[in-house]
Scaffold this motif. Structure first.
Motif, PDB file in Angstrom:
ATOM      1  N   ALA A 262       0.806  -1.221   0.000  1.00  0.00           N
ATOM      2  CA  ALA A 262       0.000   0.000   0.000  1.00  0.00           C
ATOM      3  C   ALA A 262       0.836   1.266   0.000  1.00  0.00           C
ATOM      4  O   ALA A 262       0.292   2.375  -0.075  1.00  0.00           O
ATOM      5  N   MET A 263       2.157   1.147   0.057  1.00  0.00           N
ATOM      6  CA  MET A 263       3.016   2.316   0.233  1.00  0.00           C
ATOM      7  C   MET A 263       3.311   3.115  -1.036  1.00  0.00           C
ATOM      8  O   MET A 263       3.404   4.332  -0.983  1.00  0.00           O
ATOM      9  N   PRO A 264       3.526   2.476  -2.203  1.00  0.00           N
ATOM     10  CA  PRO A 264       3.997   3.237  -3.373  1.00  0.00           C
ATOM     11  C   PRO A 264       3.206   4.489  -3.711  1.00  0.00           C
ATOM     12  O   PRO A 264       3.819   5.531  -4.027  1.00  0.00           O
ATOM     13  N   PRO A 265       1.855   4.497  -3.676  1.00  0.00           N
ATOM     14  CA  PRO A 265       1.157   5.739  -4.031  1.00  0.00           C
ATOM     15  C   PRO A 265       1.528   6.916  -3.143  1.00  0.00           C
ATOM     16  O   PRO A 265       1.559   8.061  -3.618  1.00  0.00           O
ATOM     17  N   HIS A 266       1.829   6.664  -1.882  1.00  0.00           N
ATOM     18  CA  HIS A 266       2.200   7.755  -0.978  1.00  0.00           C
ATOM     19  C   HIS A 266       3.574   8.317  -1.338  1.00  0.00           C
ATOM     20  O   HIS A 266       3.783   9.541  -1.294  1.00  0.00           O
ATOM     21  N   TYR A 267       4.504   7.444  -1.704  1.00  0.00           N
ATOM     22  CA  TYR A 267       5.810   7.926  -2.148  1.00  0.00           C
ATOM     23  C   TYR A 267       5.671   8.771  -3.409  1.00  0.00           C
ATOM     24  O   TYR A 267       6.329   9.807  -3.550  1.00  0.00           O
ATOM     25  N   ARG A 268       4.841   8.321  -4.328  1.00  0.00           N
ATOM     26  CA  ARG A 268       4.733   9.013  -5.618  1.00  0.00           C
ATOM     27  C   ARG A 268       4.077  10.388  -5.484  1.00  0.00           C
ATOM     28  O   ARG A 268       4.321  11.265  -6.316  1.00  0.00           O
ATOM     29  N   ARG A 269       3.259  10.585  -4.459  1.00  0.00           N
ATOM     30  CA  ARG A 269       2.610  11.888  -4.275  1.00  0.00           C
ATOM     31  C   ARG A 269       3.476  12.866  -3.498  1.00  0.00           C
ATOM     32  O   ARG A 269       3.136  14.048  -3.418  1.00  0.00           O
ATOM     33  N   ALA A 270       4.574  12.400  -2.906  1.00  0.00           N
ATOM     34  CA  ALA A 270       5.353  13.238  -1.991  1.00  0.00           C
ATOM     35  C   ALA A 270       6.436  14.028  -2.724  1.00  0.00           C
ATOM     36  O   ALA A 270       6.824  13.716  -3.850  1.00  0.00           O
ATOM     37  N   ASP A 271       6.953  15.061  -2.028  1.00  0.00           N
ATOM     38  CA  ASP A 271       8.075  15.864  -2.527  1.00  0.00           C
ATOM     39  C   ASP A 271       9.338  15.675  -1.682  1.00  0.00           C
ATOM     40  O   ASP A 271      10.452  15.841  -2.191  1.00  0.00           O
ATOM     41  N   VAL A 272       9.162  15.348  -0.391  1.00  0.00           N
ATOM     42  CA  VAL A 272      10.283  15.272   0.548  1.00  0.00           C
ATOM     43  C   VAL A 272      10.026  14.123   1.513  1.00  0.00           C
ATOM     44  O   VAL A 272       8.886  13.921   1.962  1.00  0.00           O
ATOM     45  N   GLY A 273      11.081  13.372   1.869  1.00  0.00           N
ATOM     46  CA  GLY A 273      10.983  12.329   2.878  1.00  0.00           C
ATOM     47  C   GLY A 273      11.574  12.791   4.195  1.00  0.00           C
ATOM     48  O   GLY A 273      12.661  13.367   4.229  1.00  0.00           O
ATOM     49  N   LEU A 274      10.857  12.559   5.290  1.00  0.00           N
ATOM     50  CA  LEU A 274      11.287  13.000   6.620  1.00  0.00           C
ATOM     51  C   LEU A 274      11.806  11.822   7.450  1.00  0.00           C
ATOM     52  O   LEU A 274      11.281  10.706   7.369  1.00  0.00           O
ATOM     53  N   ALA A 275      12.814  12.096   8.276  1.00  0.00           N
ATOM     54  CA  ALA A 275      13.297  11.150   9.286  1.00  0.00           C
ATOM     55  C   ALA A 275      13.860  11.974  10.438  1.00  0.00           C
ATOM     56  O   ALA A 275      15.071  12.138  10.566  1.00  0.00           O
ATOM     57  N   LEU A 276      12.967  12.508  11.272  1.00  0.00           N
ATOM     58  CA  LEU A 276      13.344  13.469  12.313  1.00  0.00           C
ATOM     59  C   LEU A 276      13.487  12.756  13.660  1.00  0.00           C
ATOM     60  O   LEU A 276      12.938  13.176  14.671  1.00  0.00           O
ATOM     61  N   PHE A 277      14.278  11.676  13.673  1.00  0.00           N
ATOM     62  CA  PHE A 277      14.436  10.826  14.848  1.00  0.00           C
ATOM     63  C   PHE A 277      15.203  11.546  15.959  1.00  0.00           C
ATOM     64  O   PHE A 277      15.991  12.457  15.713  1.00  0.00           O
ATOM     65  N   GLN A 278      14.984  11.066  17.176  1.00  0.00           N
ATOM     66  CA  GLN A 278      15.836  11.437  18.294  1.00  0.00           C
ATOM     67  C   GLN A 278      17.124  10.610  18.224  1.00  0.00           C
ATOM     68  O   GLN A 278      17.129   9.508  17.679  1.00  0.00           O
ATOM     69  N   PRO A 279      18.234  11.096  18.773  1.00  0.00           N
ATOM     70  CA  PRO A 279      19.521  10.377  18.665  1.00  0.00           C
ATOM     71  C   PRO A 279      19.608   9.209  19.637  1.00  0.00           C
ATOM     72  O   PRO A 279      20.533   9.103  20.447  1.00  0.00           O
ATOM     73  N   HIS A 280      18.663   8.308  19.568  1.00  0.00           N
ATOM     74  CA  HIS A 280      18.639   7.097  20.389  1.00  0.00           C
ATOM     75  C   HIS A 280      19.824   6.211  19.995  1.00  0.00           C
ATOM     76  O   HIS A 280      20.225   6.192  18.830  1.00  0.00           O
ATOM     77  N   PRO A 281      20.405   5.449  20.933  1.00  0.00           N
ATOM     78  CA  PRO A 281      21.568   4.618  20.583  1.00  0.00           C
ATOM     79  C   PRO A 281      21.341   3.703  19.391  1.00  0.00           C
ATOM     80  O   PRO A 281      22.245   3.498  18.575  1.00  0.00           O
ATOM     81  N   ASN A 282      20.153   3.137  19.267  1.00  0.00           N
ATOM     82  CA  ASN A 282      19.901   2.222  18.156  1.00  0.00           C
ATOM     83  C   ASN A 282      19.799   2.954  16.827  1.00  0.00           C
ATOM     84  O   ASN A 282      19.973   2.363  15.766  1.00  0.00           O
ATOM     85  N   HIS A 283      19.483   4.240  16.861  1.00  0.00           N
ATOM     86  CA  HIS A 283      19.410   5.030  15.631  1.00  0.00           C
ATOM     87  C   HIS A 283      20.792   5.486  15.191  1.00  0.00           C
ATOM     88  O   HIS A 283      21.052   5.603  13.989  1.00  0.00           O
TER      89      HIS A 283
END
Length: 386
Positions: A262-283
């Protein structure tokens, strides 16, 4: 049937009580690659029924509500796995390692352990326990897969063969990369995909939406994924209602798993991808899978300034980094791209150019070669790969 044919049709089984049955890495990448290579590949996982999906038998388990329920499922997991009489068991959860050891003792099957996380980040007591469990298993498992380069430090002190198989992109239902999408300017449609939580930037993205609403800006944010934490879900819903953010924030899934198909249509409609994670050790030691997916669809990234992530973005010139928890910095990047559209366009073109480096096909071949080596009994003689 000759010896080669026997090997190519060997039965293998993946076991998990933690992951969704259609987890992209497990089902759509690993099991699909094994199926395509001729293995009789099975999955034992929480699922509402036992069925065959895309040629892969799923042996359903009750859906556990917590870790205690998962542990209570282990006798059933053992019985199901034992009845399959597989030649190789692929374990995705550290808590299943004792069960895998019992399977190995009772059946003589090979065992592969898939390390998805650095479990020391789970907290002092639980992290130490899971790491001790892994160290014990390294004495007898036949091979360890690591999903991140940073996990090498965990296994290199142990005499266990290991292979790096990163979680690259295998788009669902696409035989070829998608045709290049039109680069739209100015970039206003922001997208986040994957599990939602405060540590993964949920609070920051809601704060960003509130700033967009107050300034009457044109940006929108689409959140595609499940939030597994009822308290965080309720707090976020309250913030959206009180702040009148419904026109800015679109939630897809939210309290239900979103299948990869179900994901591809959402990617195709977008302009920018976000990944605003906190600096957790696993990240700090991991490249999020969404990075590869954003590049696949030509989306520039705006992500937290974590050293490993900064190096990724700078190497490819595919976006911008911002301080964790700073929504104003995200708006500054968008303002710069709107004032200088050629910079945004360059990031989008660079994202497209970099995407070809992160396709799953090569990793799938690496996995099937590894399985054949392990099943031939040569894994202990082979050096680590990747």
């Amino acid at each position: 049937m000759n010896q080669r044919d026997v090997r190519s049709w060997c039965r293998v089984a993946h076991l998990t009580t933690v992951h969704h049955p259609f987890d992209p890495r497990i089902f759509h990448k690993q099991l699909a690659s094994l199926r395509d290579a001729g293995f009789d590949a099975h999955l034992v996982a929480p699922h509402e029924r036992t069925e065959r999906v895309r040629g892969i038998p799923i042996h359903g388990l009750p859906r556990p509500q917590n870790r205690a329920h998962r542990l209570a499922l282990q006798p059933r997991v053992f019985r199901t796995a034992r009845a399959l009489d597989a030649a190789l068991y692929h374990i995705h959860d550290p808590e299943l390692l004792p069960l895998a050891g019992l399977l190995k003792t009772r059946t003589g099957a090979q065992v592969v352990y898939d390390m998805h996380e650095n479990y020391r980040s789970k907290g002092a007591m639980l992290g130490r326990f899971l790491r001790a469990l892994e160290r014990w298993a390294f004495r007898w498992v036949d091979h360890v897969l690591i999903a991140e380069q940073s996990y090498r430090a965990i296994v290199e002190d142990h005499a266990v063969p290991h292979t790096y198989i990163p979680n690259y992109v295998r788009p669902i239902g696409e035989k070829h990369p998608p045709p290049p999408m039109e680069i739209r300017e100015p970039p206003t449609r922001l997208l986040y995909t994957g599990t939602l939580s405060d540590s993964r930037g949920l609070g920051t993205m809601i704060d960003l939406a509130a700033r967009i609403r107050r300034a009457d800006r044109p940006e929108t944010i689409t959140l595609v994924g499940i939030c597994r934490y009822p308290t965080q879900r309720a707090r976020t819903e309250k913030q959206i209602r009180r702040g009148g953010l419904g026109a800015v924030v679109d939630r897809v899934g939210w309290d239900a798993y979103v299948r990869p198909s179900a994901m591809p249509p959402h990617y195709r409609r977008a302009d920018v991808g976000l990944a605003l994670f906190q600096p957790h050790p696993n990240h700090r030691g991991s490249i999020p899978t969404k990075f590869y997916e954003y590049l696949h669809y030509g989306l520039p990234l705006i992500c937290s300034d974590i050293p490993l992530w900064r190096r990724f973005v700078e190497r490819h010139g595919c976006g911008a980094v911002v301080p964790p928890g700073d929504p104003a910095a995200v708006l500054d990047v968008l303002d710069e791209w709107q004032a200088h559209p050629e910079r945004y366009r360059r990031c989008a073109e660079n994202a497209r150019a970099a995407a070809s480096q992160y396709r799953w096909a090569e990793m799938g071949e690496r996995l099937t070669r590894l399985y054949r080596d392990v099943l031939r009994g040569s894994a202990h003689r082979a050096p680590p790969t990747g």
